[in-house]
Scaffold this motif. Structure first.
Motif, short mmCIF file in Angstrom:
data_model
loop_
_atom_site.label_atom_id
_atom_site.label_comp_id
_atom_site.label_asym_id
_atom_site.label_seq_id
_atom_site.Cartn_x
_atom_site.Cartn_y
_atom_site.Cartn_z
N SER A 1 0.66 -1.31 0.20
CA SER A 1 0.16 -0.02 -0.40
C SER A 1 1.21 0.84 0.34
CB SER A 1 -1.08 0.04 1.28
OG SER A 1 -0.08 0.24 2.59
N HIS A 2 1.55 1.55 0.09
CA HIS A 2 2.86 2.10 0.22
C HIS A 2 3.29 2.39 -1.61
CE1 HIS A 2 3.27 2.87 4.91
NE2 HIS A 2 3.44 1.28 4.49
N LEU A 3 2.91 2.12 -2.21
CA LEU A 3 3.10 1.75 -4.03
C LEU A 3 2.51 2.67 -4.43
CD1 LEU A 3 6.18 1.35 -5.49
CD2 LEU A 3 5.42 -0.48 -5.15
N LYS A 4 2.68 3.57 -4.61
CA LYS A 4 1.37 4.13 -6.03
C LYS A 4 2.52 4.30 -7.37
CE LYS A 4 -1.68 4.03 -3.17
NZ LYS A 4 -2.78 2.38 -2.35
N ILE A 5 1.52 3.19 -8.40
CA ILE A 5 1.84 3.96 -9.78
C ILE A 5 0.72 4.31 -10.89
CG2 ILE A 5 2.67 3.42 -11.94
CD1 ILE A 5 4.73 0.84 -10.19
N LYS A 6 0.78 5.74 -11.71
CA LYS A 6 0.18 6.06 -12.41
C LYS A 6 0.81 6.66 -13.31
CE LYS A 6 -2.89 8.72 -8.81
NZ LYS A 6 -3.87 9.60 -8.78
N TRP A 7 0.31 6.52 -14.58
CA TRP A 7 0.45 6.35 -15.74
C TRP A 7 0.29 7.54 -16.44
CZ3 TRP A 7 3.44 2.67 -17.39
CH2 TRP A 7 3.19 1.50 -16.17
N TYR A 8 1.16 8.66 -16.74
CA TYR A 8 0.85 9.88 -18.09
C TYR A 8 0.28 9.50 -19.11
CZ TYR A 8 1.72 14.17 -19.49
OH TYR A 8 1.64 16.05 -19.23
N ASN A 9 -1.47 10.56 -19.34
CA ASN A 9 -1.84 10.01 -20.23
C ASN A 9 -1.01 10.89 -21.97
OD1 ASN A 9 -4.11 9.35 -22.09
ND2 ASN A 9 -5.55 11.36 -21.46
N THR A 10 -0.02 9.76 -22.08
CA THR A 10 0.59 10.45 -23.30
C THR A 10 -0.74 10.59 -24.59
OG1 THR A 10 1.36 8.60 -23.84
CG2 THR A 10 2.34 10.28 -22.31
N GLY A 11 -0.38 11.04 -26.27
CA GLY A 11 -1.00 11.45 -26.99
C GLY A 11 0.30 10.36 -27.62
N GLU A 12 0.27 11.97 -28.81
CA GLU A 12 1.11 11.35 -29.68
C GLU A 12 2.80 11.51 -29.33
OE1 GLU A 12 1.42 12.27 -33.49
OE2 GLU A 12 -1.17 11.98 -33.80
N GLU A 13 3.20 12.08 -27.82
CA GLU A 13 4.35 12.87 -27.13
C GLU A 13 4.82 11.66 -26.72
OE1 GLU A 13 1.03 13.96 -24.72
OE2 GLU A 13 1.33 14.06 -26.92
N GLN A 14 5.65 12.05 -25.27
CA GLN A 14 7.01 11.13 -24.36
C GLN A 14 6.19 11.88 -23.39
OE1 GLN A 14 10.13 10.06 -26.15
NE2 GLN A 14 9.29 7.49 -25.65
N PHE A 15 5.90 11.51 -22.16
CA PHE A 15 5.93 12.57 -21.09
C PHE A 15 7.91 11.57 -20.59
CE2 PHE A 15 6.86 11.61 -15.84
CZ PHE A 15 5.78 12.67 -15.84
N LEU A 16 7.91 13.05 -21.28
CA LEU A 16 9.84 13.36 -21.32
C LEU A 16 11.09 13.23 -19.51
CD1 LEU A 16 11.86 12.32 -23.24
CD2 LEU A 16 11.91 14.52 -23.93
N THR A 17 9.87 13.16 -18.91
CA THR A 17 10.41 13.67 -16.94
C THR A 17 11.10 12.88 -17.36
OG1 THR A 17 8.35 14.67 -17.31
CG2 THR A 17 9.50 13.83 -14.95
N LYS A 18 13.09 13.25 -15.94
CA LYS A 18 13.05 12.27 -15.40
C LYS A 18 13.91 12.64 -13.86
CE LYS A 18 14.91 11.23 -19.76
NZ LYS A 18 14.79 12.52 -20.79
N MET A 19 12.53 13.02 -13.16
CA MET A 19 13.02 13.41 -12.03
C MET A 19 12.51 12.60 -10.30
SD MET A 19 10.00 15.87 -11.40
CE MET A 19 9.83 15.76 -9.71
N MET A 20 13.48 12.78 -9.82
CA MET A 20 12.94 12.52 -8.47
C MET A 20 13.20 13.71 -7.15
SD MET A 20 15.04 8.81 -6.32
CE MET A 20 16.28 9.79 -5.57
N MET A 21 12.07 13.23 -6.24
CA MET A 21 12.44 14.06 -4.74
C MET A 21 12.13 12.83 -4.03
SD MET A 21 10.76 17.38 -5.94
CE MET A 21 8.91 16.81 -5.69
N VAL A 22 13.25 13.20 -2.64
CA VAL A 22 13.04 12.39 -1.53
C VAL A 22 12.35 13.41 -0.45
CG1 VAL A 22 13.60 10.66 0.04
CG2 VAL A 22 14.70 10.72 -2.51
#
Length: 106
Positions: A85-106
Motif C-alpha cells: 500500500s506504500h507504493l502507488k503507480i500512475k500512468w501519464y496520459n500521452t498522445g503522440e508525445e512522450q512523458f520525457l520527465t526524469k526526476m525524483m524528490m525525496v
C-alpha cells in the motif's frame, strides 16, 4: 535540492532511496524505469514503509510510432505484484508525445 551531472546521478539516486525511512515520501516522474538496482531499492523502501509515488510514461507511443510498452509496463507490473500500500503507480496520459520527465524528490 541538488543539481547533479551524469556521473553522480546513479549513486545519488540509489543513496537517496536507500537512506529513506518510514513515512518519507519518494516522488518519481520517469520516461524509463529500468535500472535493476533502482527497482530493487524501491521494493526494499516500500517494505520499510516509505511512501513511493511514481508517474510513468506507458511507452506505447513515440512521436506517433507504436511501441511495446518496454520497459515501464513490465516493471510497473513487477512492483504492483508486491501488493504494498506504500507504493502507488500512475500512468501519464500521452498522445503522440512522450512523458520525457526524469526526476525524483525525496
Amino acid at each position: 535540492m541538488h543539481l547533479l551531472t551524469e556521473g553522480k546521478i546513479p549513486k545519488s539516486v540509489l543513496a537517496s532511496i536507500n537512506n529513506s525511512k518510514k513515512d518519507d515520501t519518494i516522488w518519481i516522474g520517469m520516461l524509463y524505469l529500468a535500472d535493476r538496482k533502482v527497482v530493487d531499492a524501491l521494493k526494499f523502501a516500500a517494505e520499510r514503509k516509505v511512501n513511493i509515488r511514481i508517474i510513468l510514461d506507458p511507452n506505447q507511443n513515440s512521436f506517433g510510432n507504436k511501441k511495446a510498452g518496454l520497459p515501464n509496463i513490465p516493471v510497473a507490473a513487477e512492483l504492483m505484484r508486491l501488493h504494498n500500500s506504500h507504493l502507488k503507480i500512475k500512468w501519464y496520459n500521452t498522445g503522440e508525445e512522450q512523458f520525457l520527465t526524469k526526476m525524483m524528490m525525496v
